[in-house]
Design a protein around this motif. Structure first.
Motif, short mmCIF file in Angstrom:
data_model
loop_
_atom_site.label_atom_id
_atom_site.label_comp_id
_atom_site.label_asym_id
_atom_site.label_seq_id
_atom_site.Cartn_x
_atom_site.Cartn_y
_atom_site.Cartn_z
N ASN A 153 0.83 -1.21 0.00
CA ASN A 153 0.00 0.00 0.00
C ASN A 153 0.86 1.25 0.00
N SER A 154 1.85 1.32 0.90
CA SER A 154 2.67 2.53 1.00
C SER A 154 3.54 2.71 -0.25
N LEU A 155 4.01 1.63 -0.83
CA LEU A 155 4.80 1.74 -2.06
C LEU A 155 3.93 2.25 -3.21
N LEU A 160 2.20 6.69 -6.87
CA LEU A 160 1.13 7.58 -7.33
C LEU A 160 1.47 9.04 -7.05
N ALA A 161 2.11 9.28 -5.93
CA ALA A 161 2.47 10.64 -5.55
C ALA A 161 3.53 11.24 -6.46
N VAL A 162 4.47 10.43 -6.92
CA VAL A 162 5.56 10.96 -7.75
C VAL A 162 5.21 10.92 -9.25
N SER A 163 4.12 10.28 -9.60
CA SER A 163 3.76 10.22 -11.04
C SER A 163 2.93 11.38 -11.47
#
Length: 163
Positions: A153-155, A160-163
């Motif tokens: 989940n965290s990965l 998603l945050a960096v894309s």
């Protein structure tokens, strides 16, 4: 410092379990189910046990938050095997050598151990348990599992945050 905080958190959980049975300050038992192959697993017991022992010494030392309490660390080689980890878990439980479990670190070994610990009401701390099921079924079977590492989940959230 991080290992001391982890031990302190585990000791608090274990103290609560021990106090139910003997409120006069009985020995706290940690059961470590860790793999033994140093070359294959980053959480092999040869690497983890020295940190556990150092953290136990810190929290039980004069001036430590658990000064005067005895903490015993028991360990076995889970070999990241479902059957072997379960066998060791039952042996620790039968011998009354577990108020809290460290590991297993491997998902396949950790899942059945965590499911059984749910019924015994014993906590499990692990850097493993990264599979999605450990988060999705948290309320049903994995309610006493504390994951101290990254998870799927965290990965995914990071990607998603960096894309």
């Amino acid at each position: 410092m991080a290992s001391t905080l982890l031990i302190l958190a585990a000791a608090v959980l274990a103290s609560a379990q021990a106090a139910k049975k003997d409120p006069k300050g009985s020995t706290i038992h940690f059961a470590a189910l860790l793999p033994g192959n140093v070359n294959r697993f980053p959480f092999a017991f040869q690497k983890v046990l020295p940190a556990l022992e150092l953290a136990v010494a810190n929290v039980t030392a004069v001036g430590g938050p658990l000064h005067g309490r005895e903490i015993q660390v028991h360990h076995s080689n889970s070999e990241c095997s479902t059957a072997i980890a379960m066998n060791h878990m039952f042996n620790f439980y039968i011998k009354k050598q577990a108020h809290v479990f460290f590991g297993p670190c491997c998902d396949y070994a950790g899942a059945p151990v965590a499911r059984q610990l749910h019924y015994w009401k014993l906590p499990m701390l692990t850097p493993g348990a990264i599979a999605l099921d450990f988060a999705e079924k948290k309320e049903n079977f994995f309610d006493l599992v504390t994951r101290v590492g990254s998870s799927v989940n965290s990965l995914l959230e990071l990607l998603l945050a960096v894309s």
